[in-house]
Design a protein around this motif. Structure first.
Motif: not given
Ligand code: CA
Length: 223
Positions: A177-178, A184-190
């Protein structure tokens, strides 16, 4: 709001992606009907913007199949086919709205917002939840009447929960959703965004459902 854009004209697609990003939308763009079906099978989307003249399949046929498969995702057709019979055909195939090219981006954005409101059963455009009032058009938040400043991703995360008030959302769904599918997303971003939402709105605003994900809770009473 996570949008799937199905459009084979690269110039229109580029303009739409840039414009919708300004309205806090995450857009995934595909240029083939087959790629659209694949994207829906792997990602979570809030709405589809559908061009009709696609290289591998007519958009009307693709939409008809989508509905026949029981998928009720909001679909807005964006097409240059401007006759009344063509527009009626689009709506009969299962489109929720039909916008003619050339179009004004502001009108498109407003119609998308309307579609989402309608499909989530709300009648006013303000989203209210236990002392929290969110304006998804102006992207403002107040808690018990006091303005709260949220970063863009925090706002998108909050809206994802408010649009699905009873559902448990997994970290993967929230990530979808974000962020775009290819981003690429940092694993702890959420977790970082959830931490910030709790800090600003109270620890109860997002509940952790162990092993499954997260669910909308209630903000602080007194914040
Ligand atoms: Ca086309």
């Amino acid at each position: 709001m996570h949008i799937l854009l199905v459009e084979d004209d690269p110039h229109i697609a580029e303009g739409l992606c840039a414009g919708l990003a300004l309205s806090q939308c995450t857009v995934d763009h595909v240029d083939r009907a087959a790629a659209a079906s694949h994207a829906l099978s792997v990602g979570h989307f809030d709405a589809v913007i559908l061009d009709l003249g696609l290289p591998d399949q007519d958009g009307i046929d693709w939409l008809r199949q989508l509905r026949a498969d029981g998928n009720d995702l909001p679909v807005l057709i964006l097409s240059a086919r401007d006759s009344v019979s063509q527009r009626v055909a689009g709506l009969q195939a299962g489109a929720d709205d039909y916008l003619l090219k050339p179009f004004d981006l502001r009108e498109l954005t407003a119609r998308l917002q309307t579609l989402l409101r309608r499909t989530s059963g709300r009648t006013t455009h303000l989203i209210q939840h236990a002392g929290l009032v969110v304006d998804p058009d102006l992207l403002t938040v107040t808690l018990h009447g006091s303005p709260v400043s949220l970063a863009r991703r925090e706002m998108m995360l909050l809206l994802a929960f408010l649009h699905n008030p009873k559902r448990i959302l997994s970290a993967e769904q929230l990530q979808d959703a974000l962020y775009g599918l290819g981003e690429g997303v940092e694993s702890n971003a959420i977790n970082v965004h959830i931490y910030n939402l709790r800090r600003k709105l109270g620890s109860g605003i997002i509940e952790t459902v162990r092993g499954l994900g997260f669910r909308l809770g209630k903000p602080d009473e007194s914040a």
